[in-house]
Design an enzyme around this catalytic site. Structure first.
Site, PDB file in Angstrom:
ATOM      1  N   ASP A  58       0.743  -1.295  -0.005  1.00  9.13           N
ATOM      2  CA  ASP A  58       0.004   0.038  -0.068  1.00  9.13           C
ATOM      3  C   ASP A  58       0.885   1.358  -0.190  1.00  9.13           C
ATOM      4  O   ASP A  58       1.549   1.474   0.873  1.00  9.13           O
ATOM      5  CB  ASP A  58      -0.835   0.093   1.149  1.00  9.13           C
ATOM      6  CG  ASP A  58      -2.030   1.116   1.248  1.00  9.13           C
ATOM      7  OD1 ASP A  58      -2.296   1.515   0.171  1.00  9.13           O
ATOM      8  OD2 ASP A  58      -2.728   1.189   2.374  1.00  9.13           O
ATOM      9  N   ASP A  97      -9.758   5.276  -1.128  1.00  3.13           N
ATOM     10  CA  ASP A  97     -10.601   4.549  -0.244  1.00  3.13           C
ATOM     11  C   ASP A  97     -12.345   4.712  -0.296  1.00  3.13           C
ATOM     12  O   ASP A  97     -12.586   5.570  -0.679  1.00  3.13           O
ATOM     13  CB  ASP A  97     -10.182   4.902   1.197  1.00  3.13           C
ATOM     14  CG  ASP A  97      -9.077   4.428   1.482  1.00  3.13           C
ATOM     15  OD1 ASP A  97      -8.416   3.752   1.129  1.00  3.13           O
ATOM     16  OD2 ASP A  97      -8.675   5.040   2.752  1.00  3.13           O
TER      17      ASP A  97
END
Length: 373
Positions: free
Chosen positions: A127, A178
């Site tokens: 990530d 997100d």
């Protein structure tokens, strides 16, 4: 859940302690006292285990990443500010997480992967932003140097211009930032994936982020999803049609009956996991109603008729629009029952923000193709 195809239990950001051990790799903090024992226990259940990392010196949550500014793998900020979980906390609260997001001079990717292999890790969420070719390939090459089947998942907002590279090197990649449990955010992510379709298929999957059903949020501040039931049906149906990875983002200890019914509908899961691996594509759009169709391996077709508007709407699918001929049975995949037969079309009312998720079968049969009918 295991009886419905769910396989992986993934640990996200927050497990990391300091570097050490025989590989000078990131070890666990006190919340995960024995990662090997945990992995063995999960494997003993017939499940697999995933872990989290990133190629910055620190992760989004302020833990150690796979790079360091020092050759010995130490970090000045750990000695100065780290709390009991070795998470960097800026006492002045002037920075969001406390670490400048940057790639350090020294890579410890090989060290960390060695440790994950010793533990028995099966899945990696890697990530950072923006994803870049060098760091993606570095991790890919190290993972694939071992004879272990590890899912390599990139996060987040992978640049579309490098889609051919992600397809070659990653098993799945986040195309977005997100997700949030709002209608607007879910729609913007889910209905914005069409451009990625040429790169989506077996072994390399486009990921519009996790499912926001059930109890969602962080830490003790959980709340029930703000998506209405109809919006949740839309969410699940769209992710299934897109052939997206299905990642549960809710507290599994607080699954209510409705959420459990969403996550264990085998007919929905079969569409998502269809071996052909073709993502659904838009075949028609009239006003607020958009229709996605996904060919399935057995010749049948999964279809979602989505109403993105705020009032009831009528949806229509003609067999001609999806290249199907002859009499077809229409099966409602959420109700798990056949609801119609027709030689020409299917017409239905759709609730606001809702969906009719159907399968048309048998599709174009071999008999039809050879009989001249």
């Amino acid at each position: 859940m295991i009886n419905h195809g769910w396989q992986y239990i993934n640990i996200d950001d927050g497990w990391q302690g300091l570097r050490g051990g025989k590989h000078q790799a990131v070890m666990t903090n006190s919340k995960f006292p024995d990662m090997k024992a945990l992995a063995d226990e999960i494997h003993g259940m017939g499940l697999k285990i995933g872990i989290y990392s990133g190629p910055w010196v620190g992760t989004y949550a302020g833990h150690l990443g796979s790079y360091s500014d020092k050759a010995d793998g130490t970090y000045d900020w750990v000695e100065k500010y780290a709390n009991e979980y070795y998470r960097y906390v800026d006492p002045s609260k002037k920075t969001k997480h406390g670490i400048n997001y940057h790639h350090g001079k020294y890579s410890f990717v090989k060290n960390d992967v060695q440790q994950w292999m010793d533990w028995g890790i099966d899945y990696l969420k890697y990530d950072w932003n923006p994803n870049d070719y060098y760091h993606v390939k570095e991790m890919h090459d190290v993972l694939r140097s071992y004879n272990r089947d590890v899912v390599y998942s990139l996060s987040n907002s992978a640049p579309y211009g490098d889609a051919p590279q992600w397809e070659k090197m990653a098993n799945c990649w986040r195309t977005t930032g997100d997700i949030k449990d709002t209608w607007e955010r879910m729609c913007s992510l889910g209905f914005g994936q069409t451009k990625w379709a040429p790169y989506n298929g077996p072994g390399h999957w486009v990921d519009p982020d996790m499912l926001v059903v059930g109890m969602v949020g962080w830490g003790p501040k959980l709340h029930y999803t703000r998506l209405t039931p109809d919006e949740q049906y839309t969410h699940m149906s769209l992710w299934a049609l897109l052939a997206s990875p299905l990642l549960i983002g809710c507290d599994m200890a607080q699954l209510d009956d409705f959420t459990l019914s969403l996550l264990t509908n085998d007919e929905m899961i079969e569409v998502n996991q269809d071996p052909l691996g073709k993502p659904g594509m838009i075949v028609s759009q009239q006003g607020d109603v958009v229709v996605y169709a996904k060919p399935l391996e057995d010749g049948s077709m999964a279809v979602g008729l989505f109403n993105r508007g705020d009032t009831m709407a009528q949806g229509k699918l003609t067999w001609k629009s999806v290249g199907i001929r002859g009499e077809q049975t229409v099966r409602d995949l959420w109700r798990q029952q056949d609801v119609a037969k027709s030689n020409e079309e299917f017409v239905t009312e759709i609730a606001p923000h809702g969906v009719r998720f159907i399968k048309i079968y048998p599709g174009n049969s071999r008999e039809q193709a050879t009989s001249g009918r």
